[in-house]
Scaffold this active site. Structure first.
Site, PDB file in Angstrom:
ATOM      1  N   SER A  46      14.265  17.103   7.194  1.00  0.00           N
ATOM      2  CA  SER A  46      13.331  16.753   8.259  1.00  0.00           C
ATOM      3  C   SER A  46      11.911  16.790   7.730  1.00  0.00           C
ATOM      4  O   SER A  46      11.525  17.731   7.028  1.00  0.00           O
ATOM      5  CB  SER A  46      13.488  17.732   9.426  1.00  0.00           C
ATOM      6  OG  SER A  46      12.524  17.493  10.421  1.00  0.00           O
TER       7      SER A  46
ATOM      8  N   ASP B   5       5.522   6.676  -4.290  1.00  0.00           N
ATOM      9  CA  ASP B   5       5.685   8.024  -3.728  1.00  0.00           C
ATOM     10  C   ASP B   5       6.726   8.783  -4.542  1.00  0.00           C
ATOM     11  O   ASP B   5       7.650   9.387  -3.999  1.00  0.00           O
ATOM     12  CB  ASP B   5       6.105   7.912  -2.259  1.00  0.00           C
ATOM     13  CG  ASP B   5       5.854   9.197  -1.480  1.00  0.00           C
ATOM     14  OD1 ASP B   5       5.032  10.021  -1.944  1.00  0.00           O
ATOM     15  OD2 ASP B   5       6.464   9.388  -0.414  1.00  0.00           O
TER      16      ASP B   5
END
Length: 544
Positions: A131, A291
């Site tokens: 998460s 990223d």
């Protein structure tokens, strides 16, 4: 501003004050009103005086929540703006938040797909696998109704109601950023509004998972059947703006060095391949995963003697044009050759610094900043920090911000950090040098000329019929020019033969330029062909 936004702004300001962030406001007449307003409206004291400023800023951003945490993470890569100690503290921010309810995730997914999850999947796990601030992921398997029955998948779902929260906080960031330039010249150099604008684009792109899907498909196609990099398969039929479904991968996190070694991984080859993957993306594909931090990079546990990276989360990517790549390749080569004048000229030729830049001063500034780097062996020099130094000097000469290069520099720092974590003896220059040299050779060598001719073949065919007429018109104009020059020459004979020759040369040059101007709507090759033909005629006439 709404009451809700006003309360949020008050919360942001008081949080910064409790951590003493207001100490960056300089004690000068220009900020007098700001300091008086702070004392009158906010009776809050610094409650963490024993901590360094970088630690306090990190804790404040952590307390303000996910949007500000991600801002801190982005700022940690902008080492052209901040001191290393501050950037290192911001890099410690973790984009890890409590997952939202699994039943809510199920509802969002079913609404996006238009039916019950059991229509397509078995074993959907309502407990999130991971998460973060923008989204979370759940695991499942394709059921017997699907061609890929039994295939393990990951379902990524955007957090509910996160978009209005992001937009509200971004609006407040813009308001705060507008105050920053008033503080000092150094604060003005930060270009806070540009930083927020860059951050806003990054966040809004991450909210659209169809972008991530498209990026992943493109990167996967670029490295199809590659031994160096594997990108999980996307399943477009199940992908929407707030939900995507992709192949689940099983790999060793690249940061888990001990497990990699225990698995018998060739660590030297693994580190070198990380650099090779990056430069392949940059110079071959002009498209790179931007990223590539440790959380998004894994290593295939199979065939450890021939290690393969696995890349996930393609939400942030960078693209480069030919000018960007030329700048990178030539700047790196010129830097390692200590040719600082060439480095300076590259910035001006790229139109990133003003055309009237003082090249001598620019060269000297690069020399003063870059020369001390060579106190280290070449193998220890960081490409990311070289770029950082180039940017820092160029900013002093009014270089326009190049977001794509800032993104690349950030990614390069990630790659170097991971590479040296895996294999501390990694020689970046020796690994990267072949990519730079091969690319430059392809751009200026015979191969480049042949490739350009091949690419322009349709244009050649299209305009070839115009070539004889263009040459004929040029020759007709040249006859008129010769007639007028002969008339002019007769009147100048008394002044000497040399002057006559000079006049002929000068006027011919002017007329040739005029001829070229007349053909400015023709392709470059045709204009150049016309010029060459006219020059040959002039030479032949001169001999005769």
């Amino acid at each position: 501003m709404t009451c809700k936004n006003t309360r949020r702004l008050y919360q942001i300001i008081t949080t910064f004050l409790r951590y003493g962030i207001d100490e960056i406001i300089p004690d000068i007449p220009l900020t007098r009103h700001a300091r008086l307003g702070r004392k009158a409206l906010f009776w809050v004291r610094n409650q963490h005086k024993d901590q360094p400023f970088g630690v306090r800023l990190r804790l404040a951003l952590q307390e303000l929540g996910p949007v500000w945490i991600k801002l801190g993470q982005m700022l940690s890569t902008r080492r052209d703006l901040f001191e290393p100690e501050l950037a290192e503290q911001l890099a410690l921010l973790q984009d890890s938040v409590e997952p939202f309810d699994g039943k809510s995730a199920r509802q969002i997914i079913e609404q996006a797909l238009g039916g019950s999850l059991e229509t397509w999947f078995d074993e959907f796990d309502e407990q999130a696998l991971a998460s973060a601030s923008i989204a979370q992921v759940h695991t499942a398997k394709f059921n017997q109704n699907q061609p890929l029955v039994g295939k393990d998948v990951v379902i990524k779902v955007i957090r509910p109601d996160i978009e209005p929260i992001i937009k509200a906080d971004i609006a407040l960031m813009y308001r705060l950023a507008s105050w920053v330039p008033r503080l000092s010249n150094d604060a003005r150099r930060l270009r806070a509004t540009e930083v927020v604008r860059e951050y806003e684009k990054t966040l809004l792109d991450e909210l659209d998972l169809t972008r991530e899907m498209a990026n992943a498909i493109r990167l996967r196609n670029n490295f199809e059947n590659s031994e160096m990099l594997y990108v999980p398969e996307m399943y477009p039929d199940f992908c929407h703006k707030n939900v995507i479904v992709m192949e689940r991968i099983y790999g060793i996190p690249v940061s888990d060095v001990e497990t990699l070694k225990a698995n018998g991984t060739d660590m030297k080859l693994l580190a070198e391949r990380g650099v090779q993957v990056f430069f392949t993306q940059v110079f071959r594909d002009s498209f790179f995963h931007a990223d590539m931090h440790a959380g998004n990079i894994f290593v295939n546990p199979n065939h450890p003697e021939n290690p393969q990276y696995i890349g996930i989360d393609c939400g942030i990517v960078g693209t480069l044009n030919q000018n960007d790549k030329r700048y990178l390749a030539e700047s790196f080569v010129a830097f390692f050759n200590r040719d600082y004048r060439r480095v300076a000229l590259m910035h001006v030729e790229s139109c990133w610094t003003p055309a009237d830049t003082d090249i001598d001063a620019f060269e000297q500034a690069f020399r003063e900043v870059c020369e001390p780097i060579f106190a280290k062996p070449l193998s220890e020099i960081s490409f990311g920090h070289v770029l950082l130094n180039l940017f820092n000097v160029a900013r002093e000469f009014n270089m326009e911000v190049q977001p794509q290069l800032v993104l690349l520099q950030k990614t390069l720092l990630y790659i170097e950090g991971l590479g040296r974590q895996v294999y501390p003896q990694l020689d970046l220059w020796q690994t990267a040098k072949p990519f730079l040299q091969n690319w430059l050779n392809e751009q200026v060598g015979v191969k480049a000329i042949l490739r350009d001719l091949k690419q322009r073949a349709p244009q050649f065919r299209e305009h070839f019929a115009e070539f004889p007429e263009a040459v004929f018109n040029a020759l007709q104009q040249q006859k008129q020019i010769n007639f007028r020059l002969d008339e002019l020459n007769k009147t100048l004979q008394a002044q000497g033969r040399q002057k006559s020759h000079n006049v002929r040369s000068i006027v011919s040059g002017v007329i040739i330029l005029g001829v070229l101007w007349r053909f400015d709507d023709l392709p470059l090759w045709l204009s150049c062909g016309t010029l060459v033909t006219v020059l040959l005629v002039l030479l032949l006439q001169r001999k005769s």
